[in-house]
Design an enzyme around this catalytic site. Structure first.
Site, PDB file in Angstrom:
ATOM      1  N   SER A  75       0.827  -1.196   0.000  1.00  0.00           N
ATOM      2  CA  SER A  75       0.000   0.000   0.000  1.00  0.00           C
ATOM      3  C   SER A  75       0.873   1.262   0.000  1.00  0.00           C
ATOM      4  O   SER A  75       1.635   1.481  -0.940  1.00  0.00           O
ATOM      5  CB  SER A  75      -0.970  -0.043   1.189  1.00  0.00           C
ATOM      6  OG  SER A  75      -1.957   0.940   1.096  1.00  0.00           O
ATOM      7  N   ASP A 105     -10.075  -5.026  -4.660  1.00  0.00           N
ATOM      8  CA  ASP A 105      -9.515  -4.039  -3.734  1.00  0.00           C
ATOM      9  C   ASP A 105     -10.437  -2.819  -3.697  1.00  0.00           C
ATOM     10  O   ASP A 105     -10.644  -2.152  -4.706  1.00  0.00           O
ATOM     11  CB  ASP A 105      -8.118  -3.636  -4.211  1.00  0.00           C
ATOM     12  CG  ASP A 105      -7.343  -2.838  -3.174  1.00  0.00           C
ATOM     13  OD1 ASP A 105      -7.972  -2.083  -2.406  1.00  0.00           O
ATOM     14  OD2 ASP A 105      -6.111  -2.959  -3.149  1.00  0.00           O
ATOM     15  N   HIS A 140      -7.489  -5.777  -0.451  1.00  0.00           N
ATOM     16  CA  HIS A 140      -6.286  -4.946  -0.321  1.00  0.00           C
ATOM     17  C   HIS A 140      -5.246  -5.569   0.595  1.00  0.00           C
ATOM     18  O   HIS A 140      -4.043  -5.473   0.327  1.00  0.00           O
ATOM     19  CB  HIS A 140      -6.710  -3.581   0.230  1.00  0.00           C
ATOM     20  CG  HIS A 140      -5.631  -2.543   0.229  1.00  0.00           C
ATOM     21  ND1 HIS A 140      -5.241  -1.884  -0.927  1.00  0.00           N
ATOM     22  CD2 HIS A 140      -4.870  -2.023   1.238  1.00  0.00           C
ATOM     23  CE1 HIS A 140      -4.289  -1.009  -0.637  1.00  0.00           C
ATOM     24  NE2 HIS A 140      -4.047  -1.070   0.673  1.00  0.00           N
TER      25      HIS A 140
END
Length: 429
Positions: free
Chosen positions: A237, A330, A365
């Site tokens: 991320s 995601d 995610h």
């Protein structure tokens, strides 16, 4: 009959690394006997987590979790590790929980239990139980706190004389020091530095200079047990954004390879890290959505950001092999679209051969090491507002868990190829 002759429950191995499988066997049951096999874990946050499957013993009076079908529970079908990846908080727990190990020097203790029947098992005593240990650190891995030159983190060194390849491990927007992946990577043969680059909930005030990450990279590179020309970047991320920015803009950080999970490539040029947060607040945060469950969705924010070329890291300047690992469901960032845009940027300069991509359907995610529970939505402190919300990460439990297992195997293969280039021994419990 069960009371007169308790079943024999065995788990092999009872002590293992978290990315290793175990086998669960129940013997000496009556024939065609319904039983529930359950896992139970009491977390460091004092919450109870469980998973369970409904089984029926065969003609020998045996249930093998590795070989037999679960007819119901938190997972169904033939799922050798369903007792771990399908874990969830027990009924009545707090909402928005996420299970993460903080003390990597000790094991995650998981009780495996067997109950008679398929209903009402929580109110009964188990027929048998076995306590198992799931470790992030293999025997002999060294854990060393890092504080020199203003860098905050923890260095994990594999057992043996070395030298070893190195990795700078960067987590995401939750902040704080997260050690468990670096500990596991060290258990697989990589000197790994888990780096803290802002405190939890403090991204807005994170005046981290670009040189901070360069200093951290050099700490690994200059360690006597590290092969100086074989140091890579590993980010998830926000950490993947930092990794791509370093690889494209730094003259100090020259990674041998890069792993980006749930990749983000938007970094306001010439700004400190807090500029990312200010950019979101001032220009894009009105694109946030909230669903019918009051879960906050940031995917539309990222779709807006990637329209502006000025917001993107110039990844075409990167000359190291990259592995992009993304989930097609995601809901936090448009990672698949980002990966496609990165592909086009690399293709335009003749570097597409450096890029490897994994995209998993129905995967969210938070792609963690294998057999970690799936978290579709969890509590999160939004740095911009300082409010605690439930953030939607996405994914469906079974495909997401399959993706975690497959991705970890391919990540280790990628690292092996680019950082070792030849077979190496793996540490085991």
């Amino acid at each position: 009959m069960l009371r007169a002759a308790p079943p024999l429950l065995s788990v092999q191995p009872t002590r293992a690394l978290v990315d290793e499988q175990f086998s669960v066997l129940v013997e000496k049951l009556p024939l065609a006997c319904p039983v529930t096999v359950r896992s139970l874990h009491h977390s460091e946050d004092k919450d109870d987590w469980e998973a369970y499957g409904f089984y029926v013993s065969d003609h020998r009076g045996v249930v093998s979790v590795s070989e037999d079908l679960s007819f119901g529970g938190t997972y169904t079908g033939k799922e050798p590790m369903g007792l771990l990846w399908s874990m969830r908080p027990v009924p009545g727990s707090r909402s928005g929980l996420r299970l993460r190990r903080r003390n990597v020097c000790g094991p995650m203790l998981v009780n495996i239990l067997v109950y008679s029947g398929h209903e009402g098992f929580r109110g009964r005593a188990p027929l048998a139980s076995v306590l198992t240990e799931r470790w992030h650190m293999a025997p002999g891995v060294q854990r060393i706190k890092v504080g020199q030159e203003g860098v905050r983190g923890t260095l994990f060194i594999p057992p043996g004389p070395g030298p070893f390849p190195g990795l700078l491990d960067l987590w995401g927007g939750g902040g704080g020091l997260v050690e468990y992946r670096a500990a596991l990577l060290a258990s697989r043969g990589y000197v790994s530095l888990a780096l803290e680059y802002f405190s939890a909930g403090e991204l807005q005030s994170a005046d981290v200079e670009f040189s901070y990450f360069e200093t951290a990279f050099n700490i690994i590179k200059e360690h006597p047990k590290v092969m100086a020309d074989r140091v890579g970047l590993f980010g998830l991320s926000l950490g993947s954004m930092v990794s791509l920015y370093l690889a494209s803009e730094s003259t100090v950080v020259q990674p041998r390879c890069i792993v980006c999970i749930s990749g983000n490539y938007c970094y306001p040029r010439g700004q400190m890290l807090r500029g990312v947060n200010e950019n979101l607040r001032n220009r894009y945060f009105d694109k946030e959505r909230v669903d019918e469950n009051n879960h906050h969705i940031w995917r539309d924010i990222s779709l807006e950001i990637i329209k502006d070329p000025a917001e993107k890291v110039n990844v075409s300047k990167i000359s190291a092999p990259m592995l992009l690992v993304n989930g097609c469901d995601d809901q936090n960032w448009c990672t698949v679209e980002t990966a496609e845009d990165i592909t086009q940027m690399m293709r335009a300069v003749g570097k597409e051969h450096l890029l490897s991509k994994l995209a998993y359907p129905d995967t969210g995610h938070l792609i963690e090491p294998p057999y970690s529970p799936h978290f579709r939505a969890t509590n999160f402190i939004v740095d911009i507002t300082k409010k605690k919300v439930i953030l939607l990460w996405g994914g469906q439990t079974k495909p997401h868990s399959d993706a975690q297992e497959d991705a970890w195997r391919k990540i280790l293969s990628f690292l092996q190829h680019h950082l070792y280039g030849s077979p190496t021994l793996k540490a085991r419990m």
